[in-house]
Design an enzyme around this catalytic site. Structure first.
Site, mmCIF file in Angstrom:
data_model
loop_
_atom_site.group_PDB
_atom_site.id
_atom_site.type_symbol
_atom_site.label_atom_id
_atom_site.label_comp_id
_atom_site.label_asym_id
_atom_site.label_seq_id
_atom_site.Cartn_x
_atom_site.Cartn_y
_atom_site.Cartn_z
ATOM 1 N N LYS A 1 0.822 -1.222 0.000
ATOM 2 C CA LYS A 1 0.000 0.000 0.000
ATOM 3 C C LYS A 1 0.851 1.265 0.000
ATOM 4 O O LYS A 1 0.606 2.181 -0.791
ATOM 5 C CB LYS A 1 -0.941 -0.040 1.198
ATOM 6 C CG LYS A 1 -1.928 1.113 1.270
ATOM 7 C CD LYS A 1 -3.073 0.812 2.200
ATOM 8 C CE LYS A 1 -2.737 0.842 3.655
ATOM 9 N NZ LYS A 1 -1.931 -0.134 4.292
ATOM 10 N N THR B 1 4.013 1.519 -0.846
ATOM 11 C CA THR B 1 4.754 1.521 -2.111
ATOM 12 C C THR B 1 3.892 2.084 -3.233
ATOM 13 O O THR B 1 4.339 2.908 -4.041
ATOM 14 C CB THR B 1 5.218 0.089 -2.455
ATOM 15 O OG1 THR B 1 6.036 -0.407 -1.394
ATOM 16 C CG2 THR B 1 6.002 0.060 -3.754
ATOM 17 N N ARG C 1 2.003 8.226 7.218
ATOM 18 C CA ARG C 1 2.263 8.061 8.649
ATOM 19 C C ARG C 1 3.739 7.758 8.878
ATOM 20 O O ARG C 1 4.431 7.253 8.007
ATOM 21 C CB ARG C 1 1.440 6.893 9.205
ATOM 22 C CG ARG C 1 -0.058 7.156 9.255
ATOM 23 C CD ARG C 1 -0.786 5.908 9.704
ATOM 24 N NE ARG C 1 -0.547 4.800 8.791
ATOM 25 C CZ ARG C 1 -0.719 3.515 9.101
ATOM 26 N NH1 ARG C 1 -1.115 3.176 10.312
ATOM 27 N NH2 ARG C 1 -0.494 2.566 8.214
ATOM 28 N N LYS D 1 6.695 -6.787 10.483
ATOM 29 C CA LYS D 1 6.321 -6.035 9.285
ATOM 30 C C LYS D 1 7.491 -5.299 8.649
ATOM 31 O O LYS D 1 7.558 -5.131 7.429
ATOM 32 C CB LYS D 1 5.208 -5.046 9.637
ATOM 33 C CG LYS D 1 4.629 -4.287 8.450
ATOM 34 C CD LYS D 1 3.467 -3.417 8.902
ATOM 35 C CE LYS D 1 2.864 -2.646 7.726
ATOM 36 N NZ LYS D 1 3.767 -1.621 7.196
ATOM 37 N N ALA E 1 -3.887 1.150 12.665
ATOM 38 C CA ALA E 1 -5.289 1.131 12.255
ATOM 39 C C ALA E 1 -6.066 -0.023 12.872
ATOM 40 O O ALA E 1 -7.293 -0.005 12.866
ATOM 41 C CB ALA E 1 -5.396 1.060 10.731
ATOM 42 N N PHE F 1 -3.690 -0.695 7.083
ATOM 43 C CA PHE F 1 -4.305 -2.010 6.901
ATOM 44 C C PHE F 1 -5.395 -1.963 5.831
ATOM 45 O O PHE F 1 -5.350 -1.141 4.916
ATOM 46 C CB PHE F 1 -4.819 -2.568 8.230
ATOM 47 C CG PHE F 1 -3.710 -2.915 9.195
ATOM 48 C CD1 PHE F 1 -2.676 -3.745 8.812
ATOM 49 C CD2 PHE F 1 -3.697 -2.398 10.477
ATOM 50 C CE1 PHE F 1 -1.647 -4.072 9.691
ATOM 51 C CE2 PHE F 1 -2.673 -2.716 11.364
ATOM 52 C CZ PHE F 1 -1.648 -3.552 10.968
ATOM 53 N N PHE G 1 3.435 -8.679 -9.514
ATOM 54 C CA PHE G 1 4.553 -9.567 -9.196
ATOM 55 C C PHE G 1 4.919 -10.333 -10.468
ATOM 56 O O PHE G 1 4.049 -10.595 -11.311
ATOM 57 C CB PHE G 1 4.165 -10.543 -8.083
ATOM 58 C CG PHE G 1 4.240 -9.962 -6.696
ATOM 59 C CD1 PHE G 1 5.287 -10.287 -5.840
ATOM 60 C CD2 PHE G 1 3.262 -9.079 -6.246
ATOM 61 C CE1 PHE G 1 5.355 -9.738 -4.568
ATOM 62 C CE2 PHE G 1 3.323 -8.537 -4.974
ATOM 63 C CZ PHE G 1 4.390 -8.870 -4.125
ATOM 64 N N TRP H 1 7.005 -0.728 -7.882
ATOM 65 C CA TRP H 1 8.113 -1.303 -7.125
ATOM 66 C C TRP H 1 9.336 -1.457 -8.028
ATOM 67 O O TRP H 1 10.449 -1.152 -7.625
ATOM 68 C CB TRP H 1 7.714 -2.673 -6.548
ATOM 69 C CG TRP H 1 8.736 -3.240 -5.615
ATOM 70 C CD1 TRP H 1 8.826 -3.065 -4.264
ATOM 71 C CD2 TRP H 1 9.855 -4.062 -5.970
ATOM 72 N NE1 TRP H 1 9.920 -3.729 -3.756
ATOM 73 C CE2 TRP H 1 10.571 -4.350 -4.778
ATOM 74 C CE3 TRP H 1 10.326 -4.585 -7.170
ATOM 75 C CZ2 TRP H 1 11.714 -5.135 -4.755
ATOM 76 C CZ3 TRP H 1 11.483 -5.370 -7.157
ATOM 77 C CH2 TRP H 1 12.161 -5.640 -5.963
#
Length: 555
Positions: free
Chosen positions: A70, A72, A93, A104, A272, A300, A381, A409
């Site tokens: 998210k 990224t 954030r 994470k 969140a 999230f 991906f 990415w």
């Protein structure tokens, strides 16, 4: 293949004063923290006539171990908009040290779509979280000192609601007994710690609109109840002034940049799943006034971060989003469809079809409940197959929603141009943004609305304790406040094992508490805790620094 930190370390950021100058920030409002980060004085908002730009919210499907990307995507979208010649500012954030050293990892994006300096942002940054923790713990110290010094407010030591905090995953501190060692060392009582991002101070910090508003919110924080049942506030302890003094510099948003020199505010960081999951209102307002597009994200999945962004932050700040991006990956959707993690790289149309309802429910909530235009960003991906991509696109098209393949990415802004073009198109459309519940609903009615309209539960059940707490909160006049549901991030339900888009379940609320300073009621469901623990092999074991000060292992 280069790691995220290696990519960040091999790029050359632009001096932060140049980023600020290009944004039109007067040097008088800029406070540099070295060459590549700075704080911007919030008073700039009082002295600008610039109109607000378009507000774009980035959210995601229900998270899985496969990852969604998210942040990224948020960064790559902003860089993509810049490629289109748009004046854009990001608002994110700040990462908590808990997940950085836990499972994470960091929260500065990834690949060629990152904000830098990545190491600083993920570790200490400008000290905001330390200031928030200090303000939280100053209040705790003043509360216990008041009791020790005679307890003029007649505080019931068995009914203290304020906990200490530390920005670390430390399960050992969840429940403690303090004040031991005799009369000179305080009054013995049960106590505990929350992680800093779960502190109400963090929520107050992110929802405050000015230093004056900050002090007023701090004063309203309820820390305990007297023996007669009356709430005791930080204002009763005369703590708000000193707390605000600790927070005055932290309240100024932090300015950094993406790898492609797009300006970014990184400020505040409530989780969140246990808090409201959005960056500060002040940073969002700055991004809106300094850019034609402000790109922000909420933590999230959309059932948590987006719901709280829309029902709490937008309500408090009077914000109206212009478009929403829902991030998904084929791999994560296959996980929701029952595929094992080790099999996610193989084509599996059956598992994908079974997992797609998770994405479609999030999209439907954004469009039908909140009445906002939406685009799905599929974070690509190499293992994604054409057949899998087509299935996602076809199912979304049935809902009237376009899909943009995101390659940010691997390609940075260039890989986000298609998504940026769709966002620009959507943002020009009028919308009829609405909340999921009106403020005049009772506490139980608000919980029922969130559970049935967003989670698609059959209903909500309050434990006897929660029912009693609801009556007390209503008698104190807090029933008009919005609800902040503390819930597992891994499911629409309160059971993390229920993947996809579960049906036939009910949500159980076991505890209700008011965050009077933040201005919402926290509803705890399931086994959610406000102090996480470290995993068997924490990320901290792989982080190191060499003799030159170069950090490795951070992701």
């Amino acid at each position: 293949m280069l790691s995220d930190i290696e990519i960040a370390q091999q790029t050359t950021p632009q001096p932060i004063q140049e980023i600020a100058e290009e944004m039109g920030i007067d040097p008088a409002y800029l406070e540099r923290y070295g060459d590549f980060k700075a704080k911007v004085d919030y008073n700039i908002l009082e002295n600008t006539n610039a109109p607000e730009g378009k507000l774009i919210l980035v959210t995601a499907i229900t998270p899985t171990p496969a990852g969604e990307g998210k942040t990224t995507t948020t960064v790559g979208l902003a860089d993509g908009l810049q490629k289109l010649g748009k004046n854009v500012v990001v608002a994110l954030r700040e990462p908590s040290l808990g997940p950085v050293f836990g499972v994470k990892g960091g929260a500065a994006g990834g690949g060629w779509a990152q904000v830098v300096p990545m190491e600083d942002i993920n570790l200490h940054f400008t000290g905001d979280f330390h200031a928030i923790g200090a303000a939280n713990n100053l209040l705790a110290a003043m509360l216990d000192n008041h009791i020790h010094q005679g307890n003029a407010l007649d505080i019931d030591p068995r009914n203290i609601t304020w906990r200490r905090c530390v920005d670390m995953n430390d399960r050992q501190l969840r429940n403690i007994v303090d004040g031991l060692g005799g009369k000179a060392n305080g009054v013995p009582r049960e106590d505990g710690y929350d992680i800093t991002v779960a502190s109400e101070i963090m929520a107050v910090f992110c929802l405050a609109t000015s230093i004056t508003d900050l002090k007023e919110r701090l004063a309203r924080i309820i820390v305990a109840y007297s023996r007669s049942g009356a709430p005791v506030t930080a204002g009763d302890l005369n703590a708000q002034g000193a707390m605000a003094a600790l927070l005055k510099d932290a309240l100024k948003p932090n300015l950094v940049q993406t790898l492609e020199h797009t300006p970014a505010f990184v400020h505040g960081g409530p989780f969140a799943n246990i808090a409201h999951g959005c960056n500060s209102i002040i940073a969002t307002r700055m991004a809106l006034h300094l850019g034609d597009y402000a790109i922000t994200e909420a933590g999230f999945g959309a059932d948590l971060g987006a719901e709280k962004f829309l029902d709490i932050k937008c309500r408090v700040a009077g914000l109206k989003p212009d478009a929403v991006v829902v991030v998904a990956t084929v791999r994560a959707l296959k996980h929701h469809g029952g595929a094992k993690k080790e099999d996610l790289g193989s084509e599996d149309l059956d598992a994908l079809a079974k997992g797609l309802p998770n994405l479609l429910q999030h999209v439907s909530n954004i469009r039908e409940v909140y009445k906002l235009p939406c685009v799905v960003a599929v974070n690509q991906f190499p293992t994604d197959t054409p057949a899998e991509t087509k299935l996602v696109e076809d199912r979304c098209r049935e809902l009237g929603v376009n899909v943009a393949q995101s390659e940010v990415w691997a390609k940075g802004g260039e890989g986000g141009v298609a998504l940026a073009e769709e966002v620009v198109r959507l943002a020009e459309q009028p919308n009829e943004f609405s909340f999921s519940y009106p403020e005049e609903f009772s506490i139980e009615e608000k919980l029922h609305a969130i559970a049935t309209r967003i989670y698609r539960a059959d209903g909500v059940d309050l434990t006897p304790q929660a029912k009693a707490q609801a009556k007390i909160l209503e008698s104190l006049g807090f029933d008009t406040l919005p609800i902040c549901v503390a819930k597992t991030q891994y499911s629409f339900s309160d059971n993390p094992a229920l993947l996809g888009a579960p049906a036939g379940f009910r949500v159980t609320v076991r505890n209700l508490k008011v965050s009077a300073g933040a201005g919402f009621i926290v509803a705890l469901t399931g086994e959610i805790m406000t102090m996480p623990g470290l995993p068997r092999v924490p990320a901290a074991e792989k982080i190191d620094v060499d003799a030159t000060g170069k950090i490795s292992g951070l992701f």
